[in-house]
Design a protein around this motif. Structure first.
Motif, PDB file in Angstrom:
ATOM      1  N   GLU A 210       0.810  -1.219   0.000  1.00  0.00           N
ATOM      2  CA  GLU A 210       0.000   0.000   0.000  1.00  0.00           C
ATOM      3  C   GLU A 210       0.840   1.264   0.000  1.00  0.00           C
ATOM      4  N   LEU A 211       2.157   1.108   0.099  1.00  0.00           N
ATOM      5  CA  LEU A 211       3.064   2.252   0.210  1.00  0.00           C
ATOM      6  C   LEU A 211       4.097   2.229  -0.915  1.00  0.00           C
ATOM      7  N   PRO A 212       4.716   3.384  -1.238  1.00  0.00           N
ATOM      8  CA  PRO A 212       5.747   3.419  -2.294  1.00  0.00           C
ATOM      9  C   PRO A 212       6.895   2.459  -1.984  1.00  0.00           C
ATOM     10  N   GLU A 213       7.286   1.685  -2.980  1.00  0.00           N
ATOM     11  CA  GLU A 213       8.303   0.650  -2.773  1.00  0.00           C
ATOM     12  C   GLU A 213       9.644   1.228  -2.346  1.00  0.00           C
ATOM     13  N   ASP A 214      10.004   2.396  -2.912  1.00  0.00           N
ATOM     14  CA  ASP A 214      11.325   2.958  -2.612  1.00  0.00           C
ATOM     15  C   ASP A 214      11.430   3.457  -1.169  1.00  0.00           C
TER      16      ASP A 214
END
Length: 337
Positions: A210-214
């Motif tokens: 659900e969150l940006p991978e980086d």
């Protein structure tokens, strides 16, 4: 998955001149039955020969003949991998219970079957919510695996495969294997609990989708307070991702509490040892241990098993000491320390 870029066609007994990706399959992994959904190839020098076509009856005589020929591997086309994965899932319990198959080959089969499911569950290109069909397949696989995962020799062989990458789904598999191995020492008559905890262990980081991978690849020192709070929201987000399936309460607790600490210094609730079930304490420890091995979390440095255990011991009250003793015992018996 071991692949070879080489040739193969659909004509029995003929080599294939068209390049295609194939992957290795142990002859032990094909039980006497009809080969469904995938053809089997033999490697001869640099070419591949069709050995058994889709739908063909694979018999005991086939297996004996391969043994006499000293064949170590068969090959399946990469485009048929999904069919082979279904075949493994359908026959996994029979394969894992077969003592005629070397433990290492059974571990390879278990890894192949588990990776295919976990990779699908953590695929960012797919809808993030867990669907009932996928959940049922994960539950079935884990039900078939408990007896095998409790073996010391199985853990030793599985370690060769689950350390092949640091993707989030592989981390989930590693934590599940360690957690089940630890809890099997003290939970001997409650398979439903072990199944629930194993599911929660495999899926404990699913909220990261659900969150940006980086966000999770950056060093903590480069993160703003807002970004740190986002990262710390992933356990609660994980519960939300799984809200559409009948996840057992124990599995939900594993997902929600996997970053808590015994001394109350964890998140998201800051709950202490008195508020955490014993099986969650095992997961918390195994999660920390695997993060240290793979350079994840705050450390961002790969540690040896000895270094990881030393670091955990140095944190004292942050981890359950009885669970730590069990983890050390499990690793020692599997010759992984």
């Amino acid at each position: 998955m071991d692949t070879d870029r080489t040739a193969g066609n659909n004509a029995p007994g003929k080599t294939n001149k068209k390049k295609s990706a194939l992957f290795k399959v142990s002859p032990y992994m094909v039980i006497p039955s009809r080969v469904g959904g995938f053809s089997l190839y033999l490697k001869q020098d640099e070419s591949f020969v069709l050995y058994a076509e889709k739908g063909e009856l694979f018999t005991d005589e086939h297996k004996k003949r391969l043994g006499r020929l000293g064949v170590d591997h068969l090959y399946v086309k990469a485009e048929d991998y999904s069919h082979y994965a279904v075949y493994l899932h359908d026959n996994l319990l029979e394969l894992l219970d077969d003592d005629a198959i070397p433990v290492r080959e059974r571990a390879r089969a278990w890894n192949d079957a588990t990776v295919s499911l976990a990779k699908e569950a953590f695929d960012r290109s797919m809808p993030h919510s867990m669907d009932k069909k996928r959940f049922a397949r994960i539950r079935k696989l884990i039900n078939s695996s408990l007896k095998f995962l409790a073996r010391d020799d199985a853990l030793k062989e599985l370690a060769r495969f689950i350390s092949e990458g640091n993707q989030v789904f592989r981390h989930g598999i590693a934590v599940m294997v360690l957690t089940v191995s630890v809890l099997s020492r003290i939970v001997t008559e409650n398979n439903e609990l072990l199944v629930a905890v194993a599911i929660g262990s495999m899926l404990h980081d699913i909220g990261k989708l659900e969150l940006p991978e980086d966000l999770f690849a950056r060093r903590p020192s480069t993160l703003s307070q807002g970004e740190i709070e986002l990262i710390r929201s992933h356990p609660a987000l994980g519960v939300g991702v799984c809200s559409s399936v009948p996840l057992p309460q124990e599995a939900l607790q594993c997902i929600l509490f996997h970053h808590e600490r015994m001394d109350g210094s964890g998140y998201p609730s800051g709950g202490n040892a008195d508020l955490l079930p014993f099986y969650v304490k095992a997961l918390i420890l195994c999660n920390e241990y695997d993060n240290l091995l793979n350079g994840e979390g705050e450390a961002r440095k790969r540690h040896t098993p000895f270094e990881a255990l030393t670091r955990i011991k140095s944190r004292g009250a942050a981890h359950d000491q009885d669970m730590l003793k069990l983890l050390i015992e499990v690793l020692s018996k599997a010759e992984l320390t």
